[in-house]
Design an enzyme around this catalytic site. Structure first.
Site, mmCIF file in Angstrom:
data_model
loop_
_atom_site.group_PDB
_atom_site.id
_atom_site.type_symbol
_atom_site.label_atom_id
_atom_site.label_comp_id
_atom_site.label_asym_id
_atom_site.label_seq_id
_atom_site.Cartn_x
_atom_site.Cartn_y
_atom_site.Cartn_z
ATOM 1 C CE LYS A 13 34.993 -6.625 -11.032
ATOM 2 N NZ LYS A 13 35.197 -5.290 -11.490
ATOM 3 N NE ARG A 88 40.378 -5.647 -14.551
ATOM 4 C CZ ARG A 88 40.209 -5.493 -13.243
ATOM 5 N NH1 ARG A 88 40.083 -6.523 -12.459
ATOM 6 N NH2 ARG A 88 40.160 -4.296 -12.736
ATOM 7 N NE ARG A 127 36.316 2.561 -5.497
ATOM 8 C CZ ARG A 127 36.286 1.517 -6.344
ATOM 9 N NH1 ARG A 127 35.221 0.746 -6.426
ATOM 10 N NH2 ARG A 127 37.320 1.249 -7.103
ATOM 11 N NE ARG A 160 41.938 0.960 -5.706
ATOM 12 C CZ ARG A 160 41.136 0.024 -6.218
ATOM 13 N NH1 ARG A 160 40.273 -0.595 -5.451
ATOM 14 N NH2 ARG A 160 41.197 -0.293 -7.482
ATOM 15 N NE ARG A 171 40.736 1.049 -12.318
ATOM 16 C CZ ARG A 171 40.119 1.158 -11.134
ATOM 17 N NH1 ARG A 171 40.052 2.309 -10.521
ATOM 18 N NH2 ARG A 171 39.591 0.110 -10.578
HETATM 19 P P1 AMP Z 1 40.585 -3.881 -9.332
HETATM 20 O O1 AMP Z 1 40.686 -3.681 -7.869
HETATM 21 O O2 AMP Z 1 39.919 -5.186 -9.702
HETATM 22 O O3 AMP Z 1 39.982 -2.722 -10.056
HETATM 23 O O4 AMP Z 1 42.100 -4.021 -9.866
HETATM 24 C C1 AMP Z 1 43.030 -2.988 -9.692
HETATM 25 C C2 AMP Z 1 44.123 -3.076 -10.755
HETATM 26 O O5 AMP Z 1 44.793 -4.345 -10.650
HETATM 27 C C3 AMP Z 1 43.633 -3.000 -12.184
HETATM 28 O O6 AMP Z 1 43.449 -1.690 -12.628
HETATM 29 C C4 AMP Z 1 44.779 -3.703 -12.909
HETATM 30 O O7 AMP Z 1 45.915 -2.873 -13.025
HETATM 31 C C5 AMP Z 1 45.134 -4.822 -11.948
HETATM 32 N N1 AMP Z 1 44.346 -6.048 -12.211
HETATM 33 C C6 AMP Z 1 43.405 -6.640 -11.409
HETATM 34 N N2 AMP Z 1 42.927 -7.752 -11.968
HETATM 35 C C7 AMP Z 1 43.550 -7.885 -13.163
HETATM 36 C C8 AMP Z 1 43.464 -8.826 -14.218
HETATM 37 N N3 AMP Z 1 42.619 -9.881 -14.165
HETATM 38 N N4 AMP Z 1 44.269 -8.641 -15.302
HETATM 39 C C9 AMP Z 1 45.120 -7.597 -15.366
HETATM 40 N N5 AMP Z 1 45.239 -6.664 -14.414
HETATM 41 C C10 AMP Z 1 44.473 -6.795 -13.312
#
Ligand code: AMP
Length: 222
Positions: A13, A88, A127, A160, A171
Site C-alpha cells: 500500500k 481500518r 523489511r 520496525r 497484525r
Molecule cells: P501501518 O504503517 O499502516 O501498518 O500502521 C502501523 C500501526 O499503526 C498499526 O499496526 C496500528 O497500530 C496503527 N494504525 C495505523 N492506522 C490505523 C488505523 N486506521 N486504525 C488503528 N490503528 C492504526
C-alpha cells in the site's frame, strides 16, 4: 479523485500510494506515518499510541478518527486525496463517510490490493529502513550493498518493532478480523466503486495496473 487504499500490512500500500499520489496529484495521507510521527514525538498521546502499535494492535477508533479527521480537514493545494491505512475498521469507515459528506467530497473509489499471506510474512519480516534518511530496503528483494548498512548515508539499518514475525502474524489476524470486512462494507454501498488489484505481482507491474485503471476512471469522469 478521492480514494481509499485497502490491503493487508505488507501488501504494498505505502509504495503504491506514493506513486499514485504523485501521478494523479493526490494528497497522500498514511495513518501509520502520521501515528508513528506522533509516537516518536514523545507526547502523552504518543506514549499511549506506542502501547498499541508496538504490540501490533489497532489504535482505538476514537483516537485514530480524531487524528485523521484533522489531517483530512487541513486545507491543501492538491484536490485529490489518497488514504492509506485509514479506515481500518467499519466504525472508522462510517466516521470517514460522515466527514467527507459534510465536506461535500465523497469517496470516488476503493482500491483493494490482494496478496497471499505467506508472501506478506516474507515481505514484512525482511523489511529494513534507515533511521537517519528513511531509505527503505529488504534483506532479500532490495538488499543494501553491504548487509545492514544504508547505501545512501552509511547508517545502521533497523527493523520496525512491528515488523518482527510474531507481531506480523498478529497484525495479519487483526487485518482479517477488523479490516477485511471493509471490502464488503464498501461493496454494499456501491460495488462498482471497489476495484481489486493483484499485489503478488512486482511493484512496478502493480503500479502499471493501478495507473491504467485509475486513469480510465478519471477520464470517464471527465
Ligand atoms: P501501518 O504503517 O499502516 O501498518 O500502521 C502501523 C500501526 O499503526 C498499526 O499496526 C496500528 O497500530 C496503527 N494504525 C495505523 N492506522 C490505523 C488505523 N486506521 N486504525 C488503528 N490503528 C492504526
Amino acid at each position: 479523485m478521492r480514494i481509499v487504499l485497502l490491503g493487508a500490512p505488507g501488501a504494498g500500500k505505502g509504495t503504491q500510494a506514493k506513486r499514485l499520489a504523485d501521478r494523479f496529484h493526490m494528497r497522500h495521507l498514511s495513518s501509520g506515518d502520521i501515528l508513528r510521527a506522533e509516537k516518536s514525538s514523545g507526547s502523552d498521546l504518543g506514549k499511549t499510541l506506542a502501547q498499541y502499535m508496538d504490540a501490533g494492535k489497532l489504535v482505538p477508533d476514537d483516537v485514530v478518527v480524531r487524528v485523521m479527521a484533522q489531517a483530512i480537514a487541513a486545507p491543501r493545494q492538491e484536490t485529490g486525496l489518497l488514504l492509506d491505512g485509514f479506515p481500518r475498521t467499519v466504525p472508522q469507515a462510517r466516521a470517514l463517510d460522515v466527514q467527507l459528506e459534510a465536506l461535500g467530497a465523497p469517496l470516488d473509489l476503493v482500491a483493494a490490493i490482494d496478496v497471499p499471506e505467506s508472501l506478506i510474512v516474507e515481505r514484512i519480516t525482511g523489511r529494513r529502513s534507515c533511521p537517519q534518511c528513511g531509505e527503505a530496503y529488504h534483506v532479500r528483494f532490495l538488499p543494501p550493498r553491504q548487509a545492514g548498512v544504508c547505501d545512501k548515508c552509511g547508517s545502521r539499518l533497523v527493523q520496525r518493532d512491528d515488523d518482527k514475525e510474531e507481531v506480523v502474524r498478529k497484525r495479519l489476524a487483526v487485518y482479517r478480523e477488523q479490516t477485511e470486512p471493509l471490502v464488503e462494507y464498501y461493496r454494499r454501498k456501491d460495488a462498482g466503486k471497489v476495484l481489486f488489484f493483484d499485489g503478488a505481482k512486482a511493484p512496478d507491474a502493480v503500479t502499471a495496473d493501478m495507473v491504467e485503471t485509475l486513469g480510465r476512471y478519471q477520464q470517464s469522469e471527465g
